[in-house]
Design a protein around this motif. Structure first.
Motif, short mmCIF file in Angstrom:
data_model
loop_
_atom_site.label_atom_id
_atom_site.label_comp_id
_atom_site.label_asym_id
_atom_site.label_seq_id
_atom_site.Cartn_x
_atom_site.Cartn_y
_atom_site.Cartn_z
N ALA A 83 29.77 -17.05 60.48
CA ALA A 83 30.40 -17.94 60.65
C ALA A 83 29.75 -19.16 59.65
CB ALA A 83 30.39 -18.47 62.10
N PRO A 84 30.45 -20.35 59.70
CA PRO A 84 29.84 -21.26 58.83
C PRO A 84 28.59 -21.94 59.22
CG PRO A 84 32.17 -21.68 59.30
CD PRO A 84 31.86 -20.63 60.16
N THR A 85 28.27 -21.74 60.44
CA THR A 85 26.82 -22.01 61.03
C THR A 85 25.88 -21.01 61.30
OG1 THR A 85 27.77 -22.28 63.27
CG2 THR A 85 28.12 -24.36 61.90
N ALA A 86 26.28 -19.86 61.32
CA ALA A 86 25.36 -18.81 61.84
C ALA A 86 25.68 -17.61 61.07
CB ALA A 86 25.39 -18.58 63.35
N CYS A 87 25.03 -16.69 61.00
CA CYS A 87 24.92 -15.11 60.44
C CYS A 87 23.89 -14.33 61.01
CB CYS A 87 24.58 -15.21 59.12
SG CYS A 87 25.11 -13.88 58.22
N THR A 88 24.22 -13.07 61.17
CA THR A 88 23.45 -12.15 61.76
C THR A 88 22.34 -11.40 60.60
OG1 THR A 88 25.03 -10.41 61.63
CG2 THR A 88 24.76 -11.53 63.67
N CYS A 89 22.49 -11.79 59.46
CA CYS A 89 21.56 -11.33 58.42
C CYS A 89 20.11 -11.80 58.63
CB CYS A 89 22.19 -11.74 56.85
SG CYS A 89 21.91 -13.17 56.67
N LYS A 90 19.37 -11.01 57.80
CA LYS A 90 17.78 -11.52 58.16
C LYS A 90 17.77 -13.13 58.04
CE LYS A 90 15.67 -7.10 56.75
NZ LYS A 90 14.96 -6.46 55.76
N ALA A 91 18.20 -13.70 56.92
CA ALA A 91 18.25 -15.03 56.63
C ALA A 91 18.61 -15.94 57.83
CB ALA A 91 18.73 -15.41 55.18
N GLY A 92 19.95 -15.52 58.06
CA GLY A 92 20.75 -16.44 59.29
C GLY A 92 19.93 -16.16 60.70
N LEU A 93 19.26 -14.96 60.85
CA LEU A 93 18.60 -15.01 62.04
C LEU A 93 17.25 -15.84 62.17
CD1 LEU A 93 18.98 -11.17 62.77
CD2 LEU A 93 20.08 -13.02 64.01
N LYS A 94 16.75 -16.15 60.98
CA LYS A 94 15.48 -17.03 60.85
C LYS A 94 16.08 -18.50 60.84
CE LYS A 94 12.81 -13.83 58.17
NZ LYS A 94 12.16 -13.52 56.79
N GLY A 95 17.39 -18.62 60.87
CA GLY A 95 17.72 -20.17 60.74
C GLY A 95 17.96 -20.59 59.52
N SER A 96 18.08 -19.87 58.43
CA SER A 96 18.03 -20.35 57.14
C SER A 96 19.46 -20.34 56.90
CB SER A 96 17.40 -19.39 56.14
OG SER A 96 16.12 -19.42 56.30
N ARG A 97 20.19 -20.89 55.79
CA ARG A 97 21.48 -20.81 55.38
C ARG A 97 21.63 -19.56 54.28
NH1 ARG A 97 24.45 -26.46 55.06
NH2 ARG A 97 23.59 -27.41 56.98
N CYS A 98 22.54 -18.73 54.61
CA CYS A 98 22.68 -17.81 53.49
C CYS A 98 24.20 -17.79 52.74
CB CYS A 98 22.71 -16.49 54.28
SG CYS A 98 23.80 -16.04 55.68
N TYR A 99 24.27 -17.19 52.02
CA TYR A 99 25.51 -17.06 51.21
C TYR A 99 26.71 -16.44 52.00
CZ TYR A 99 25.15 -12.07 50.08
OH TYR A 99 24.83 -10.67 49.96
N HIS A 100 26.60 -15.78 53.29
CA HIS A 100 27.35 -15.53 53.84
C HIS A 100 28.00 -16.48 54.58
CE1 HIS A 100 24.58 -11.84 54.10
NE2 HIS A 100 25.56 -11.61 53.26
N GLN A 101 27.20 -17.35 55.01
CA GLN A 101 27.65 -18.58 55.71
C GLN A 101 28.46 -19.49 54.82
OE1 GLN A 101 24.01 -20.32 57.00
NE2 GLN A 101 24.10 -19.07 58.96
N LEU A 102 27.92 -19.62 53.38
CA LEU A 102 28.74 -20.44 52.42
C LEU A 102 30.06 -19.86 52.14
CD1 LEU A 102 28.75 -22.56 50.47
CD2 LEU A 102 27.56 -21.18 48.75
N ALA A 103 30.24 -18.44 52.16
CA ALA A 103 31.54 -17.82 51.94
C ALA A 103 32.54 -18.12 53.14
CB ALA A 103 31.21 -16.23 51.69
N ALA A 104 32.05 -18.20 54.18
CA ALA A 104 32.88 -18.31 55.30
C ALA A 104 33.29 -19.94 55.30
CB ALA A 104 32.06 -18.23 56.75
N ARG A 105 32.44 -20.70 54.90
CA ARG A 105 32.80 -22.29 54.76
C ARG A 105 33.86 -22.26 53.86
NH1 ARG A 105 27.98 -26.28 55.49
NH2 ARG A 105 26.99 -25.19 57.36
N MET A 106 33.79 -21.69 52.67
CA MET A 106 34.64 -21.78 51.32
C MET A 106 36.19 -21.13 52.03
SD MET A 106 32.65 -20.38 48.26
CE MET A 106 31.56 -21.19 47.15
N LEU A 107 36.09 -20.16 52.72
CA LEU A 107 37.20 -19.67 53.06
C LEU A 107 37.86 -20.47 54.30
CD1 LEU A 107 36.58 -15.83 53.65
CD2 LEU A 107 37.96 -16.65 51.83
#
Length: 110
Positions: A83-107
């Motif tokens: 989602a734009p503010t969270a992700c279940t990837c390794k970076a997202g689980l650590k609280g970092s922003r990942c490119y998956h979140q950015l893609a969700a924001r773009m969409l």
């Protein structure tokens, strides 16, 4: 008549039937809107922006619910809920922003 010729896919953004299915799953107008979407990129590194755009262009992120998406990992072996503010990837689980979140924001911005 060939069955493949009558198969249609719908745009992932607006739901309209696509006459010419594309790998990213978007029609020409929606693809333009996604590319031109105004998203704050200040918190993301250049490689994350590039990866997010590739994720969208490859059709590797699809909507699951209104703000939740399924994203495919870079190597294609895993999927993540994002989602734009969270992700279940390794970076997202650590609280970092990942490119998956950015893609969700773009969409969602489109």
């Amino acid at each position: 008549m060939n069955a493949a010729a009558t198969t249609h896919t719908n745009c992932l953004r607006c739901g309209r039937t696509l006459r010419n299915p594309t790998p990213d799953g978007y029609g020409p107008k929606c693809r333009t809107k996604v590319r031109k979407a105004a998203v704050d990129l200040a918190d993301y590194k250049a490689h994350q922006v590039t990866s997010a755009r590739e994720l969208i262009e490859d059709g590797a992120i699809i909507p699951l619910r209104s703000v939740v998406f399924i994203a495919v990992s870079t190597d294609g072996t895993e999927t993540y809920r994002t989602a734009p503010t969270a992700c279940t990837c390794k970076a997202g689980l650590k609280g970092s922003r990942c490119y998956h979140q950015l893609a969700a924001r773009m969409l969602l911005a489109a």
